[in-house]
Motif scaffolding. Structure first.
Motif, PDB file in Angstrom:
ATOM      1  N   SER A 187       0.823  -1.204   0.000  1.00 14.24           N
ATOM      2  CA  SER A 187       0.000   0.000   0.000  1.00 14.24           C
ATOM      3  C   SER A 187       0.863   1.263   0.000  1.00 14.24           C
ATOM      4  O   SER A 187       2.066   1.201   0.282  1.00 14.24           O
ATOM      5  N   PRO A 188       0.282   2.425  -0.287  1.00 14.86           N
ATOM      6  CA  PRO A 188       1.029   3.682  -0.193  1.00 14.86           C
ATOM      7  C   PRO A 188       1.490   4.000   1.226  1.00 14.86           C
ATOM      8  O   PRO A 188       2.336   4.870   1.414  1.00 14.86           O
ATOM      9  N   ARG A 189       0.957   3.291   2.219  1.00 14.66           N
ATOM     10  CA  ARG A 189       1.337   3.525   3.616  1.00 14.66           C
ATOM     11  C   ARG A 189       2.512   2.657   4.062  1.00 14.66           C
ATOM     12  O   ARG A 189       2.847   2.620   5.255  1.00 14.66           O
ATOM     13  N   SER A 235      -0.922   7.678   9.991  1.00 10.99           N
ATOM     14  CA  SER A 235      -0.561   7.564   8.569  1.00 10.99           C
ATOM     15  C   SER A 235      -0.177   6.149   8.164  1.00 10.99           C
ATOM     16  O   SER A 235       0.251   5.928   7.031  1.00 10.99           O
ATOM     17  N   GLY A 236      -0.333   5.202   9.084  1.00 10.81           N
ATOM     18  CA  GLY A 236       0.000   3.821   8.786  1.00 10.81           C
ATOM     19  C   GLY A 236      -1.215   2.917   8.848  1.00 10.81           C
ATOM     20  O   GLY A 236      -2.326   3.321   8.499  1.00 10.81           O
ATOM     21  N   THR A 237      -1.001   1.700   9.336  1.00 15.78           N
ATOM     22  CA  THR A 237      -2.043   0.679   9.362  1.00 15.78           C
ATOM     23  C   THR A 237      -2.144   0.084  10.752  1.00 15.78           C
ATOM     24  O   THR A 237      -1.123  -0.123  11.421  1.00 15.78           O
ATOM     25  N   LEU A 238      -3.376  -0.179  11.196  1.00 17.39           N
ATOM     26  CA  LEU A 238      -3.605  -0.847  12.469  1.00 17.39           C
ATOM     27  C   LEU A 238      -4.359  -2.149  12.214  1.00 17.39           C
ATOM     28  O   LEU A 238      -5.446  -2.140  11.635  1.00 17.39           O
ATOM     29  N   GLU A 262     -11.780  10.326  14.651  1.00 16.07           N
ATOM     30  CA  GLU A 262     -11.502  11.059  15.884  1.00 16.07           C
ATOM     31  C   GLU A 262     -11.636  10.133  17.090  1.00 16.07           C
ATOM     32  O   GLU A 262     -12.403   9.164  17.073  1.00 16.07           O
ATOM     33  N   PHE A 263     -10.888  10.471  18.162  1.00 15.85           N
ATOM     34  CA  PHE A 263     -10.986   9.728  19.419  1.00 15.85           C
ATOM     35  C   PHE A 263     -10.394  10.595  20.524  1.00 15.85           C
ATOM     36  O   PHE A 263      -9.762  11.636  20.268  1.00 15.85           O
ATOM     37  N   ALA A 274      -7.172  10.777  13.749  1.00 17.91           N
ATOM     38  CA  ALA A 274      -6.567   9.483  13.434  1.00 17.91           C
ATOM     39  C   ALA A 274      -6.612   9.222  11.939  1.00 17.91           C
ATOM     40  O   ALA A 274      -7.676   8.992  11.376  1.00 17.91           O
ATOM     41  N   ASP A 275      -5.455   9.294  11.290  1.00 16.06           N
ATOM     42  CA  ASP A 275      -5.337   8.927   9.878  1.00 16.06           C
ATOM     43  C   ASP A 275      -4.733   7.526   9.826  1.00 16.06           C
ATOM     44  O   ASP A 275      -3.532   7.343   9.620  1.00 16.06           O
TER      45      ASP A 275
END
Length: 480
Positions: A187-189, A235-238, A262-263, A274-275
């Motif tokens: 992915s782009p991340r 900006s990443g993945t969880l 948001e959180f 949250a991105d």
């Protein structure tokens, strides 16, 4: 101890630097001119170059240029007089690591040299770690050429270009985390972090803290501010593993993050952005949990944007020989017990046939366990069928016999339509527990699943019907 090259046209300065560095247990080779030093650097490995800036014929600046043109990455410290500091700054732009101003104290030079050497060691360790991680990713690639695996690869490629949530489903041991990692890495991340959080391993309070973080004093034991995974994975993945085990109050908070981005940390009223791309995995049929009101329907639809189902190993048996050969080659390289073997452990045709006929309730994870056992215990050059049958628990292969259910003549009549796989899994676990007298660790190893996963299944079934698996007494007295 480092090998350091010292370049200075002043004999007195060379002697002074040599004495200082030798006192710090470094090996020093010094030169009166840059050309002579350059030839030596091309032939000999140095850990550091200390060079004067102003020298006749070839100065320090020209030496740095020559080293960079030769693609020599040895770090350089420039020694410069007070009036040539701007030149030293220019040398750093060309690639010098730092500069030290003459006259300097011996202790100051020692500190500067040690700082550069430490930075180089960290850089080398970082490069080694990157290489190791790259090798690990290559070793943990998805293996298989079946039509089912080709379809999985196509979906990975399609989904990697999107930021939408992915829901990966499949039985335990099918490789859901591996697929999630592949999506992130394509992915782009991919240059940003990918973090993983197991929703079944923590209490609801700890899980909320891990997801969103907490402020100091937010609850007992919160002695400092802690950033959550959503913040750390910016900006990443969880990856939210075993998402079905998340408590419903937390499900609503997760839904808000997915919808609004948001959180708030626990104990804070400050809204965080949250991105983060979320990938969730589950070994359950979430539609059934939604119907039972155990999982929020709105969260399910938010997660189910890009669904990806991993087939169990029994549905792609043609991949088993490829997977076995992959594991054998990999284990030959990393397992100390196989150092004496010239080649990976060979699997005889009869043994491979048995492996292909077995139904693998633990899927690829169970198959890997068998391969590890083979490399660790087989002293011969090949695995024979008798070895395989012993490792598979002595169960016969093919159909219901491979899961120990064939002794029930009316077993199929007892399975509920639409729930047959779930019922068969439960019966397999019941029989395995009885076989090992309720010993959970041995049962989990035989099944090819984690002890915690087995415990969660037992707990779920107790809650569903109030009766223990394999008889109420077996569950209550199950041993670890």
């Amino acid at each position: 101890m480092a090998h350091i090259c010292v370049v200075d046209d002043s004999g007195l300065m060379r002697t002074s630097v040599e004495t200082t560095l030798a006192r710090a247990d470094h090996r020093v080779t010094s030169f009166a001119g840059a050309r002579e030093a350059l030839e030596a650097i091309r032939r000999t490995r140095f850990d550091l170059v200390l060079t004067d800036l102003k020298m006749p014929e070839m100065d320090g600046m020209a030496l740095i240029r020559a080293l960079r043109q030769a693609r020599c990455d040895v770090p350089v410290i420039v020694m410069t007089a007070y009036g040539t500091v701007p030149d030293a700054v220019e040398a750093m732009k060309l690639g010098a690591f730092d500069f030290v101003q003459k006259p300097f104290e011996a202790q100051s030079l020692e500190i500067q040299v040690e700082r550069v050497l430490t930075a180089q060691r960290l850089r080398a360790e970082n490069e080694a770690l990157r290489t190791s991680l790259a090798d690990l990713r290559k070793d943990r690639r998805m293996v298989g050429d079946s039509g089912a695996m080709q379809q999985v690869r196509r979906k990975i490629e399609q989904y990697s270009a999107s930021d939408a949530t992915v829901l990966i489903s499949g039985e335990s041991g099918t490789g859901k985390e591996l697929v999630a990692a592949a999506i992130h890495e394509m992915s782009p991340r991919r240059e940003r972090p990918m973090l993983c959080l197991n929703c079944a391993a923590l209490t609801p309070q700890l899980l909320e803290s891990e997801m969103f973080g907490h402020e100091r004093g937010a609850f007992t034991g919160a002695d400092r501010l802690r950033k959550g995974r959503f913040e750390l994975a910016d900006s990443g993945t969880l990856l939210l593993d075993e998402i079905s085990e998340m408590a419903q109050p937390l499900q609503s908070k997760l839904l808000r993050v997915l919808q609004e981005g948001e959180f708030e940390r626990i104990g804070s009223s400050v809204t965080q952005q949250a991105d983060v791309r979320v990938i969730a995995t589950t070994n359950r049929v979430l539609e059934e949990w939604v119907a039972k009101k155990r999982f929020r329907a709105d969260l399910y639809y938010r997660l189910h944007v890009l669904p990806l189902h991993l087939p169990p190993l029994r549905e792609r048996r043609e991949d088993i020989p490829l997977i076995v050969n992959h594991f054998m080659t990999l284990l030959k390289r990393v397992n100390k017990s196989s150092v004496g073997r010239a080649n990976p452990l060979k699997v005889e045709p009869g043994a491979m046939q048995a492996l292909c006929e077995y139904d693998w309730p633990g899927n690829v994870r169970e198959l890997e366990n068998v391969c590890q056992r083979a490399v660790a215990t087989v002293s011969a050059d090949a695995i024979v069928r008798a070895d395989v049958e012993q490792w598979l628990g002595g169960w016969k292969t093919n159909g219901l016999q491979s899961v120990g259910l064939a002794e029930d003549s009316d077993v199929l009549s007892k399975l509920r339509p639409g729930r047959m796989l779930e019922d068969m899994e439960r019966r397999l676990i019941e029989r395995t527990l009885r076989r090992f007298n309720g010993h959970r660790v041995k049962s989990a190893q035989a099944l090819g699943m984690g002890v915690r996963t087995l415990g969660l299944k037992l707990k779920q079934w107790r809650e569903q019907d109030g009766v223990g698996v394999a008889g109420s007494r077996s569950v209550e007295t199950a041993r670890t």
